[in-house]
Write a protein that holds these residues in place. Structure first.
Motif, PDB file in Angstrom:
ATOM      1  N   ALA A 230       0.829  -1.208   0.000  1.00 11.39           N
ATOM      2  CA  ALA A 230       0.000   0.000   0.000  1.00 11.39           C
ATOM      3  C   ALA A 230       0.862   1.254   0.000  1.00 11.39           C
ATOM      4  O   ALA A 230       0.407   2.320  -0.411  1.00 11.39           O
ATOM      5  CB  ALA A 230      -0.928  -0.006   1.211  1.00 11.39           C
ATOM      6  N   PHE A 259      -3.768   4.253  -2.050  1.00 17.39           N
ATOM      7  CA  PHE A 259      -4.311   3.920  -0.738  1.00 17.39           C
ATOM      8  C   PHE A 259      -5.544   4.752  -0.412  1.00 17.39           C
ATOM      9  O   PHE A 259      -5.517   5.982  -0.446  1.00 17.39           O
ATOM     10  CB  PHE A 259      -3.274   4.141   0.370  1.00 17.39           C
ATOM     11  N   PHE A 264      -8.352  -0.380   0.779  1.00 19.94           N
ATOM     12  CA  PHE A 264      -7.328  -1.245   1.360  1.00 19.94           C
ATOM     13  C   PHE A 264      -7.961  -2.391   2.155  1.00 19.94           C
ATOM     14  O   PHE A 264      -7.578  -3.555   1.998  1.00 19.94           O
ATOM     15  CB  PHE A 264      -6.412  -0.425   2.267  1.00 19.94           C
ATOM     16  N   LEU A 278       2.786  -0.321   6.861  1.00 17.35           N
ATOM     17  CA  LEU A 278       2.093   0.938   6.593  1.00 17.35           C
ATOM     18  C   LEU A 278       2.781   2.070   7.342  1.00 17.35           C
ATOM     19  O   LEU A 278       3.753   1.857   8.060  1.00 17.35           O
ATOM     20  CB  LEU A 278       0.627   0.831   7.045  1.00 17.35           C
ATOM     21  N   MET A 282      -1.980   5.761   7.917  1.00 23.72           N
ATOM     22  CA  MET A 282      -2.806   4.776   7.203  1.00 23.72           C
ATOM     23  C   MET A 282      -3.575   3.902   8.190  1.00 23.72           C
ATOM     24  O   MET A 282      -4.760   3.603   7.987  1.00 23.72           O
ATOM     25  CB  MET A 282      -1.931   3.904   6.307  1.00 23.72           C
ATOM     26  N   CYS A 286      -7.760   3.613   8.746  1.00 24.25           N
ATOM     27  CA  CYS A 286      -8.520   2.354   8.769  1.00 24.25           C
ATOM     28  C   CYS A 286      -9.379   2.276  10.028  1.00 24.25           C
ATOM     29  O   CYS A 286     -10.569   1.932   9.971  1.00 24.25           O
ATOM     30  CB  CYS A 286      -7.565   1.161   8.705  1.00 24.25           C
TER      31      CYS A 286
END
Length: 315
Positions: A230, A259, A264, A278, A282, A286
């Motif tokens: 990613a 991304f 993802f 990551l 990131m 998430c």
């Protein structure tokens, strides 16, 4: 389960780069080419690359790399030549790197965010003789008169002034990889240039192989592991922690072009991702996704991070 120190491969002190004493794995592949060959030998029918709908087994990847190497060789690329990669997270990045390595050439990954003046400087400074680039970035490349050493230009997609990357992959193969010395430069990665001109950091075969061995052994990675790339492949994390590490364990590298947290996690759930690396931002994106709980991430075994500290609350 034994600790890594108890189960790690044997190491020994060796002299390298003149009189520098470094701890090395006693048994190791000699270079990037040997790292790749071992993966093909151990897991030839296993999945090597996933790029959207395209899936390549290790033997299939080896065949494409061997033919791409022949294409580079027809264009005069050989040992010590610099092959620049101005590509996003796509299979052509991996293919071009391994094809260049097979010839003993040095790969120079470049950020797709780099602008024309920076690219002109780096391509001239490293004396790149070939470049593989995204077609839509062709207008950032220096004019032929400003980069006389840049004899070969190959585009993923169609654009004026560059051959299509696909023409590299003909019927001929380069079966025997050049046997590189461990201390030979395998890649040049440029710094961001925040305090001056970008500087080319030279990564040797010895360093890349050892980094891959460290990642694979400490994380206990095997051919069953599936890693999503990613972060940019052009960054050291992409080159070492993802591509080289998957070469070492003969696992599967799954490529994410751009991304976005939901994209993802959808990909991670669908492909049963077990490993990735990551940056903390990131991970936070998430966790902040409103529908985080709907994604089955139960296969995710290892989550590495870098680039910034990870807040304890996130961990």
């Amino acid at each position: 389960m034994p600790s890594w120190r108890e189960s790690s491969p044997p190491m020994r002190a060796e002299a390298h780069f003149g009189d520098r004493i470094v701890r090395c794995f006693a048994e190791r592949p000699r270079d990037v080419n040997a790292l790749f060959a071992e993966a093909v030998s151990r897991n030839g029918d296993g999945e090597a690359l996933v790029d959207g709908a395209e899936r390549l087994a290790w033997r299939e990847l080896e065949d494409i790399v061997a033919r791409a190497a022949a294409g580079f060789a027809r264009r005069g690329v050989g040992r010590g030549d610099r092959v620049a990669l101005l590509l996003g997270n796509r299979r052509e990045f991996v293919i071009a790197w391994l094809a260049a390595a097979r010839l003993g050439a040095i790969v120079v990954p470049l950020s797709i965010r780099a602008q024309a003046p920076e690219l002109a400087y780096m391509l001239a400074q490293c004396e790149a003789s070939a470049i593989v680039h995204e077609a839509e970035l062709a207008d950032r490349l220096p004019a032929p008169s400003d980069a006389p050493a840049l004899r070969t230009r190959l585009a993923v997609g169609e654009c004026a002034g560059s051959e299509p990357f696909a023409v590299l992959i003909g019927a001929d193969r380069v079966d025997a990889a050049v046997a590189c010395d461990e201390e030979d430069t395998a890649a040049i990665l440029y710094t961001s240039g925040t305090t001056g001109r970008p500087k080319g950091a030279m990564l040797t075969h010895l360093g890349i192989v050892h980094s891959a061995l460290h990642y694979a052994s400490t994380m206990r990675l095997t051919e069953r592991d599936r890693s999503i790339a990613a972060v940019p492949l052009s960054h050291v994390t992409g080159v070492i922690a993802l591509i080289a590490t998957m070469l070492r364990c003969a696992g599967t590298l799954i490529l994410l072009r751009e991304f976005k947290a939901v994209t993802f996690m959808e990909l991670a759930a669908r492909e049963r991702m077990t490993h990735t690396v990551l940056v903390p931002a990131m991970v936070n994106l998430c966790l902040l996704a409103p529908d985080f709980d709907r994604f089955d991430l139960s296969a995710w075994r290892i989550g590495g991070y870098g680039g910034a500290p990870m807040p304890p609350a996130t961990i």
